[in-house]
Design a protein around this motif. Sequence first.
Motif, PDB file in Angstrom:
ATOM      1  N   ILE A 129       1.598  -7.208  -1.627  1.00 27.81           N
ATOM      2  CA  ILE A 129       0.402  -7.605  -2.366  1.00 27.81           C
ATOM      3  C   ILE A 129      -0.469  -8.539  -1.532  1.00 27.81           C
ATOM      4  O   ILE A 129      -1.643  -8.242  -1.271  1.00 27.81           O
ATOM      5  N   PRO A 130       0.060  -9.697  -1.064  1.00 27.24           N
ATOM      6  CA  PRO A 130      -0.792 -10.554  -0.232  1.00 27.24           C
ATOM      7  C   PRO A 130      -1.096  -9.947   1.138  1.00 27.24           C
ATOM      8  O   PRO A 130      -2.191 -10.143   1.674  1.00 27.24           O
ATOM      9  N   VAL A 131      -0.153  -9.197   1.716  1.00 25.00           N
ATOM     10  CA  VAL A 131      -0.394  -8.620   3.044  1.00 25.00           C
ATOM     11  C   VAL A 131      -1.498  -7.575   2.983  1.00 25.00           C
ATOM     12  O   VAL A 131      -2.328  -7.479   3.897  1.00 25.00           O
ATOM     13  N   PHE A 154       3.753  -1.399   5.272  1.00 27.53           N
ATOM     14  CA  PHE A 154       3.098  -0.280   4.592  1.00 27.53           C
ATOM     15  C   PHE A 154       1.700  -0.658   4.123  1.00 27.53           C
ATOM     16  O   PHE A 154       0.754   0.134   4.223  1.00 27.53           O
ATOM     17  N   ALA A 155       1.554  -1.876   3.609  1.00 32.24           N
ATOM     18  CA  ALA A 155       0.262  -2.318   3.079  1.00 32.24           C
ATOM     19  C   ALA A 155      -0.759  -2.576   4.180  1.00 32.24           C
ATOM     20  O   ALA A 155      -1.949  -2.720   3.896  1.00 32.24           O
ATOM     21  N   ILE A 156      -0.307  -2.644   5.432  1.00 30.55           N
ATOM     22  CA  ILE A 156      -1.239  -2.787   6.555  1.00 30.55           C
ATOM     23  C   ILE A 156      -1.779  -1.423   6.954  1.00 30.55           C
ATOM     24  O   ILE A 156      -2.979  -1.236   7.187  1.00 30.55           O
ATOM     25  N   GLY A 157      -0.891  -0.455   7.036  1.00 24.50           N
ATOM     26  CA  GLY A 157      -1.250   0.836   7.596  1.00 24.50           C
ATOM     27  C   GLY A 157      -2.197   1.661   6.757  1.00 24.50           C
ATOM     28  O   GLY A 157      -3.061   2.369   7.300  1.00 24.50           O
ATOM     29  N   GLY A 163      -7.039  -2.175   0.883  1.00 21.10           N
ATOM     30  CA  GLY A 163      -5.843  -2.940   1.231  1.00 21.10           C
ATOM     31  C   GLY A 163      -5.248  -3.656   0.032  1.00 21.10           C
ATOM     32  O   GLY A 163      -4.035  -3.645  -0.181  1.00 21.10           O
ATOM     33  N   SER A 164      -6.089  -4.290  -0.765  1.00 19.49           N
ATOM     34  CA  SER A 164      -5.611  -5.009  -1.944  1.00 19.49           C
ATOM     35  C   SER A 164      -4.973  -4.063  -2.946  1.00 19.49           C
ATOM     36  O   SER A 164      -3.900  -4.333  -3.499  1.00 19.49           O
ATOM     37  N   VAL A 169      -0.131  -1.211  -5.388  1.00 15.68           N
ATOM     38  CA  VAL A 169       0.520   0.079  -5.616  1.00 15.68           C
ATOM     39  C   VAL A 169       1.824   0.163  -4.828  1.00 15.68           C
ATOM     40  O   VAL A 169       2.847   0.640  -5.347  1.00 15.68           O
ATOM     41  N   GLY A 170       1.821  -0.304  -3.583  1.00 13.99           N
ATOM     42  CA  GLY A 170       3.041  -0.296  -2.786  1.00 13.99           C
ATOM     43  C   GLY A 170       4.142  -1.140  -3.398  1.00 13.99           C
ATOM     44  O   GLY A 170       5.319  -0.766  -3.384  1.00 13.99           O
ATOM     45  N   ALA A 171       3.767  -2.289  -3.956  1.00 14.99           N
ATOM     46  CA  ALA A 171       4.753  -3.134  -4.630  1.00 14.99           C
ATOM     47  C   ALA A 171       5.348  -2.416  -5.838  1.00 14.99           C
ATOM     48  O   ALA A 171       6.559  -2.461  -6.076  1.00 14.99           O
ATOM     49  N   ALA A 172       4.500  -1.741  -6.592  1.00 13.39           N
ATOM     50  CA  ALA A 172       4.978  -1.011  -7.767  1.00 13.39           C
ATOM     51  C   ALA A 172       5.961   0.081  -7.367  1.00 13.39           C
ATOM     52  O   ALA A 172       6.990   0.298  -8.033  1.00 13.39           O
TER      53      ALA A 172
END
Length: 401
Positions: free
Chosen positions: A63-65, A117-120, A334-335, A340-343
């Motif tokens: 989430i923050p990343v 994952f949240a970066i890419g 990104g946000s 979504v990635g966290a979920a």
Amino acid sequence: MPPNSRTGTRMLVLATVGFAINFWAWALLSPLGPRFKDVLALSSGQQALLVAVPVIVGSLGRIPVGALTDKFGGRVMFPVVSVATIVPVLYIGLLGQHSFAGLLVGGFFLGIGGTAFAIGVPFVNAWFPPERRGFAIGVFGAGMGGTAISALTTVKLVKGVGETAPFLITAAALAVYAVAAWLLLRDAPGRVVPTTSVATRLVAAARLPIAWQACILYAVAFGGYVAFSVYLPAYLKTAYGLEQADAANRMAGFVLVAVVMRPVGGWLADRFGPVPVLAAVFGVVAGGAAVQAATPGLMPLGTAAFLIMAAALGAGSGATFALVARAAPAAQVGSVTGLVGAAGGLGGFVPPLVMSSVYSSTGSYGWGLVLLALVAVGCLLLTLSVVRGTARAQEVQTARV
């Protein structure tokens, strides 16, 4: 100036490699769980906690990343996260694996690797036009196969070389990648850089309809993949009496099919639209789960049911981020990806708990798979109604611009 396609392909390859290496590091503790249980005399609960800590931290950390990637770009965040992950990898390998407390501390910070994952996703998304983003992000998502590298090599390296070997090799791979990323990665020209604070952007992203809709879909699609990849060996051993090695090999086949199908799902979403693909995915998952609820013979029906569900869950994971790429504002990809990635990561914890509880109560896994079928039907209805409306509204807005 539009991004150059050849450069975009090179950036996609570099990002996918970085994702795979960071996920390799993120998954180092899971294969060694049984060994730590024996060596440190851990309870089953302590072993489960040991494996769960990096996954939880990696999932929530997205989430923050993701928001920081919107601000600073993947060219900065990939090297930073890779270098930060080296520290817990070396700590566990050299100092922390001789006590439960040390493993928990190391595992907590090892979760940093799972945030890659949240970066890419926003990084790759900016390099490709809308009609190619689904496939590109699907290819990037196949980097989740980095967990398979850990599964296939970690125990063998410990037994054949020594207990520090997998950690030293992974740290070296992270260091090489961090240097390469710093020298070679470039953010896409024209990337939209937000000016508001991280907290403000996260709140704004959470208010977007596409954010919570994609969270639900990804929690089931990717969460289902994670759950089966963790729980399938135990299921096969209990329900079919398979040996541990046979069950592990079949789980590897499930993972391979899902990983391969992720870019296919993105490509199909580019060609036919994310909504039809997601509707088909959840329809297939519902059918496969309903068939498997009866615990049919493993050959051929049971195997076919699981492999078909693996293909659908992998394709659904790719199609979900094709939906995000189309429906989320460029400066907030990104946000939204972080949320979504966290979920998706957290969604993988619920099914094993449900399956275990159902089996303890009924002596069968059938009702747990019935629940999965019902959840998939719910996602199918959500996709064809609410999600379709959101996607159409975004298309209209884009056409006006």
